[in-house]
Scaffold this motif. Structure first.
Motif: not given
Length: 243
Positions: A80-81, A163, A165
């Motif tokens: 996911d990241d 995400t 970030t």
């Protein structure tokens, strides 16, 4: 040497590392080929498969004094990241090197971590990670060219992962290495953590393959790529492609 000991310092440095890309289960199918890409022309040599790349990885026997550990490519916890998007388009090729979904597709890939076997100390002074990828004919040259072009103008960018970030990076061009058909190197520094958040990224073209190395000191900060390992890796990839 335990895997956690070998990789722990490096994993803490950057939000998306080479091994995060290597562990992404949705970037390639079970044979290591990117999904949705057209097969290579019958007149061209087929890109190396995941199995062939794995066989061509350097081993502890190939590089005495180093411990080499192949990454677990069936892991999905970092998927996911592991994608990075640069807020400066000119810098995207640099972000793509450590992203699981680069603009120029990887046909197959494998990853490994390696470090000089410590003598009389608990941990090695430096940890290196590598992502070895095969490409469609001509695409490896596009990767190295795009990196060199980016290094001509990109000095900083914000990297945004899946995400949301955001991590600010400063880019400093470094000297290439004396191996492969072509190479480029740069230091990525997390400007929010200048003391430890830096890594040397080295990109080496070997025929239709690209090997990206990430070198960090165990205590934090950018390391230096062990040239002997890079030379041996280039030799093995060239031999595999010549078969």
């Amino acid at each position: 040497m335990r895997k956690t000991r070998l990789a722990a310092s490096a994993v803490a440095l950057l939000p998306a590392l080479l091994l995060a890309a290597a562990c992404s289960s949705n970037s390639a199918d079970a044979d290591g080929h990117s999904k949705g890409t057209a097969p290579a022309s019958a007149a061209a040599r087929a890109p190396l498969t995941k199995a062939q790349l794995t066989s061509a990885l350097v081993t502890t026997t190939d590089v005495p004094g180093y411990t080499v550990q192949v990454s677990q490519t069936d892991a999905t916890d970092s998927t996911d990241d592991s994608t990075l998007t640069a807020d400066e388009p000119a810098c995207q090729p640099l972000a793509d090197i450590t992203s699981s979904k680069p603009k120029i597709h990887r046909m197959a890939f494998v990853g490994a971590a390696f470090a000089k076997t410590p003598v009389g100390q608990a941990t090695p002074a430096q940890i290196d990670q590598m992502l070895v990828a095969s490409h469609a004919p001509g695409d490896a040259q596009k990767v190295i060219d795009s990196v060199k072009t980016a290094l001509g103008s990109c000095t900083s960018f914000n990297a945004i992962d899946n995400t949301g970030t955001k991590t600010p990076f400063a880019i400093t061009k470094a000297a290439g290495v004396a191996t492969g058909d072509a190479s480029a190197s740069y230091v990525m520094t997390d400007t929010a953590d200048k003391k430890t958040g830096a890594a040397l990224v080295t990109v080496v073209k070997s025929g239709d393959t690209i090997t990206a190395y990430l070198s960090v000191k165990s205590a934090g900060g950018a390391g230096q790529l062990p040239l002997a390992v890079a030379v041996k890796q280039n030799d093995k990839l060239k031999a595999a492609q010549a078969k």
